[in-house]
Design an enzyme around this catalytic site. Sequence first.
Site, short mmCIF file in Angstrom:
data_model
loop_
_atom_site.label_atom_id
_atom_site.label_comp_id
_atom_site.label_asym_id
_atom_site.label_seq_id
_atom_site.Cartn_x
_atom_site.Cartn_y
_atom_site.Cartn_z
N ARG A 65 9.37 2.09 -19.74
CA ARG A 65 8.06 2.30 -20.37
C ARG A 65 8.17 2.26 -21.89
NH1 ARG A 65 5.67 6.50 -15.83
NH2 ARG A 65 5.83 4.97 -14.15
N ARG A 121 1.35 7.99 -12.23
CA ARG A 121 1.05 6.91 -11.29
C ARG A 121 1.10 7.36 -9.83
NH1 ARG A 121 1.17 3.30 -15.34
NH2 ARG A 121 3.09 2.54 -16.29
N CYS A 171 -1.93 0.87 -14.17
CA CYS A 171 -1.70 -0.43 -13.54
C CYS A 171 -2.98 -1.08 -13.03
CB CYS A 171 -0.68 -0.28 -12.42
SG CYS A 171 0.91 0.36 -12.99
N SER A 227 15.45 0.67 -14.93
CA SER A 227 15.88 1.00 -16.29
C SER A 227 16.67 2.30 -16.40
CB SER A 227 14.65 1.06 -17.21
OG SER A 227 13.71 1.99 -16.73
N LYS A 283 12.17 -0.20 -4.79
CA LYS A 283 12.35 0.19 -6.17
C LYS A 283 12.04 1.66 -6.36
CE LYS A 283 10.23 -0.73 -10.56
NZ LYS A 283 9.12 -1.33 -11.24
N CYS A 323 -0.37 -2.75 -16.33
CA CYS A 323 -0.02 -1.63 -17.21
C CYS A 323 0.53 -2.06 -18.58
CB CYS A 323 0.96 -0.68 -16.52
SG CYS A 323 2.45 -1.47 -15.91
N LYS A 337 7.48 0.88 -3.71
CA LYS A 337 7.75 1.31 -5.08
C LYS A 337 7.38 2.77 -5.21
CE LYS A 337 6.52 0.26 -9.86
NZ LYS A 337 5.74 -0.65 -10.71
N CYS A 378 1.12 -7.21 -13.05
CA CYS A 378 0.62 -5.83 -13.14
C CYS A 378 -0.23 -5.72 -14.39
CB CYS A 378 1.77 -4.83 -13.20
SG CYS A 378 1.26 -3.17 -12.68
N GLU A 393 4.37 0.35 4.37
CA GLU A 393 4.06 -0.41 3.15
C GLU A 393 4.62 -1.84 3.25
OE1 GLU A 393 2.42 -0.35 0.45
OE2 GLU A 393 1.79 1.70 0.12
C1 PBG Z 1 5.10 -2.15 -13.95
C2 PBG Z 1 6.55 -2.02 -13.71
C3 PBG Z 1 7.39 -0.90 -13.94
C4 PBG Z 1 8.69 -1.34 -13.67
C5 PBG Z 1 8.60 -2.65 -13.25
N1 PBG Z 1 7.27 -3.05 -13.27
C6 PBG Z 1 7.12 0.44 -14.48
C7 PBG Z 1 6.18 1.35 -13.86
O1 PBG Z 1 5.70 1.18 -12.74
O2 PBG Z 1 5.89 2.32 -14.55
C8 PBG Z 1 9.93 -0.49 -13.81
C9 PBG Z 1 11.16 -1.23 -14.12
C10 PBG Z 1 12.27 -0.40 -14.66
O3 PBG Z 1 12.19 0.83 -14.82
O4 PBG Z 1 13.28 -1.03 -14.97
N2 PBG Z 1 4.28 -1.68 -12.97
ZN ZN Z 2 2.12 -1.45 -13.69
#
Ligand code: PBG
Ligand code: ZN
Length: 337
Positions: free
Chosen positions: A205, A217, A130, A274, A248, A122, A195, A120, A233
């Site tokens: 983040r 996003r 991203c 997270s 996710k 980001c 996602k 990614c 998807e």
């Molecule tokens: C990056 C990404 C994210 C997560 C995994 N890859 C964050 C986002 O999309 O903002 C989240 C993982 C987590 O919260 O543990 N694109």
């Molecule tokens: Zn990202």
Amino acid sequence: MFYPQFRARRIRGKEVFRRMVSETTLSANDLIYPMFSAFGKGIRKEISSMPGIYQQSIEHIVAEAQEVHELGVPAVILFGIPETKDAVGSDAYAEHGIIQETIRALKKEVPGLAVITDVCMCEYTDHGHCGIIKDGDVDNDATLELLAKEALSHARAGADMVAPSDMMDGRVMAIREILDESGFGNLPIMSYAVKYASGYYGPFREAAESTPAFGDRRSYQMDPANRREAIREAQMDIEEGADIIMVKPGLPYLDIVRDLRNEFDLPLAVYNVSGEYSMIKAAANMGWIDEERVVMETMLGFKRAGADIILTYHAKDVARLVRKGYELALSTGCGCP
Ligand code: PBG
Ligand code: ZN
């Protein structure tokens, strides 16, 4: 089946029978442990909202990865905190970028551990989105080229699997093509196929220093209200060549995990993100819940919903508990309601 001919409690009366009829199992083999690799030396900084999880420089990543490997967890997934960020996320596909160097160190020092990389932009862009920004939004097709370059550079550095998490349309195809053309036809892709635009990513983040500088996003991640769209998807990513599909976040989307399990035969992963981790840690820290019980119950929930693989910050604890025969302990000892 009617009471009193049928009594559901008969089979629950003895611990040996509970073990015998248990429908869901959990193993260290099911787990992937996420790690945050930071540029520099001697860095090991705990993420305040994620107790027990660190931003760390390569030598500390290697040491913890060794521990993960010894616990029987098959893989880690890497996120990078580069030295510098810019508008096009140059470090993401730099030969000596933070992730590329981390992969090399891990494959040298802990060769038995699989290294999966998050693909990614980001973590590497100064605006935190991203992909590439055009007219105030992320430009899909321009971003695809960079994602393909990033995946290829991870492959060249020795990654065992790549995992695109950006939610651009066509990224699995773009990555599959460049890998195939470049001699990496056997490298698997785990797609973050479904996602959602989620508030549960907040602590991540902080960990990855990837909060968007403007907007959010929602023009690329999915609307939490949508269920049928998840099937579409996943279907797209499978047709483009994904080897594993992921849902996710995890807990608020167990219905989606079950839908994909019923619809597709591919290995299915779920990301226990997270914010889900932080909530358990915070409540446990307050003494409001029993952390071990709640963590194991959560993991079983993912497996019961149909996930084969769980990406989780609890992976080391879960592996330790499984090793101690925790499920047995749960069904024998607790005397809980
Ligand atoms: C990056 C990404 C994210 C997560 C995994 N890859 C964050 C986002 O999309 O903002 C989240 C993982 C987590 O919260 O543990 N694109
Ligand atoms: Zn990202």
